[in-house]
Design a protein around this motif. Structure first.
Motif, PDB file in Angstrom:
ATOM      1  N   LYS A   1       2.372   1.937  -3.438  1.00  0.00           N
ATOM      2  CA  LYS A   1       1.074   2.451  -4.671  1.00  0.00           C
ATOM      3  C   LYS A   1       1.374   4.024  -3.725  1.00  0.00           C
ATOM      4  CE  LYS A   1      -2.509   0.656  -5.957  1.00  0.00           C
ATOM      5  NZ  LYS A   1      -2.700   0.350  -6.819  1.00  0.00           N
TER       6      LYS A   1
ATOM      7  N   GLU B   1       3.838   5.864  -5.848  1.00  0.00           N
ATOM      8  CA  GLU B   1       3.526   5.888  -7.458  1.00  0.00           C
ATOM      9  C   GLU B   1       1.828   7.008  -6.825  1.00  0.00           C
ATOM     10  OE1 GLU B   1       1.367   3.498 -10.903  1.00  0.00           O
ATOM     11  OE2 GLU B   1       1.784   2.875  -9.112  1.00  0.00           O
TER      12      GLU B   1
ATOM     13  N   LYS C   1       0.855  -1.160  -0.261  1.00  0.00           N
ATOM     14  CA  LYS C   1      -0.247   0.015  -0.388  1.00  0.00           C
ATOM     15  C   LYS C   1       1.427   1.306  -0.173  1.00  0.00           C
ATOM     16  CE  LYS C   1      -4.002  -2.049   2.243  1.00  0.00           C
ATOM     17  NZ  LYS C   1      -4.620  -2.822   0.645  1.00  0.00           N
TER      18      LYS C   1
END
Length: 180
Positions: free
Chosen positions: A25, A28, A22
């Protein structure tokens, strides 16, 4: 409970594999934010909105710092932070207003993502990461407030005549007030 969730603390890591995913992510998302704002800044500069460009160049750098903060946290906790591939960044926009509408929409998505991580951390009792993420919760409140304030300028000033020039000037002042 999944196997990864049982992996609370080992000698080499104090971060759940699922939490690490998580957080990566989120890395990102922060990297995409930085690239997106950099592209917007370039468009603004090309169109002559120098204060808006400065606002966005600085904002792009700030988003990169948010990404690096997550990198350090993951690696310090024994995980592996991953540099994401950033593709599909938009480079042309229809108007200055559209840029700031897109910024607000994007910041709302970032807030949702951060809230999901915080909720996950609370659920798995990862209070160290939960505590770390509180900085992002507070930061996102500020990010959304600034984006809303920027959009209010378009409604208050209007875009006709010298309106866009005035909005660009006010965005420079808004940017300066953030840095204080």
């Amino acid at each position: 409970m999944k196997t990864a969730e049982k992996e609370i603390v080992t000698l080499k890591r104090s971060l759940l594999v699922d939490t690490e995913k998580k957080l990566n992510k989120q890395i990102e998302m922060e990297g995409r934010s930085s690239a997106y704002y950099l592209s917007m800044a370039s468009w603004c500069e090309m169109m002559g909105f120098s204060n808006s460009a400065k606002f966005l160049y600085d904002h792009a750098d700030e988003e990169r710092q948010h990404m690096l903060k997550l990198f350090k946290y993951i690696n310090d906790a024994g995980g592996h932070a991953i540099q994401p591939e950033i593709t599909g960044i938009r480079h042309n926009f229809n108007s200055l207003r559209e840029i700031f509408e897109l910024i607000l929409e994007h910041e709302i998505e970032v807030t949702k993502s951060i809230n999901t991580i915080v909720d996950h951390c609370f659920m798995v009792k990862d209070f160290a990461t939960f505590s770390f993420m509180q900085w992002y919760v507070t930061e996102q409140r500020e990010e959304e407030t600034v984006a809303r304030r920027a959009l209010e300028l378009f409604d208050i000033i209007g875009e006709e005549g010298i309106g866009l020039w005035t909005i660009d000037q006010e965005l420079g002042k808004l940017h300066a007030s953030i840095e204080e």
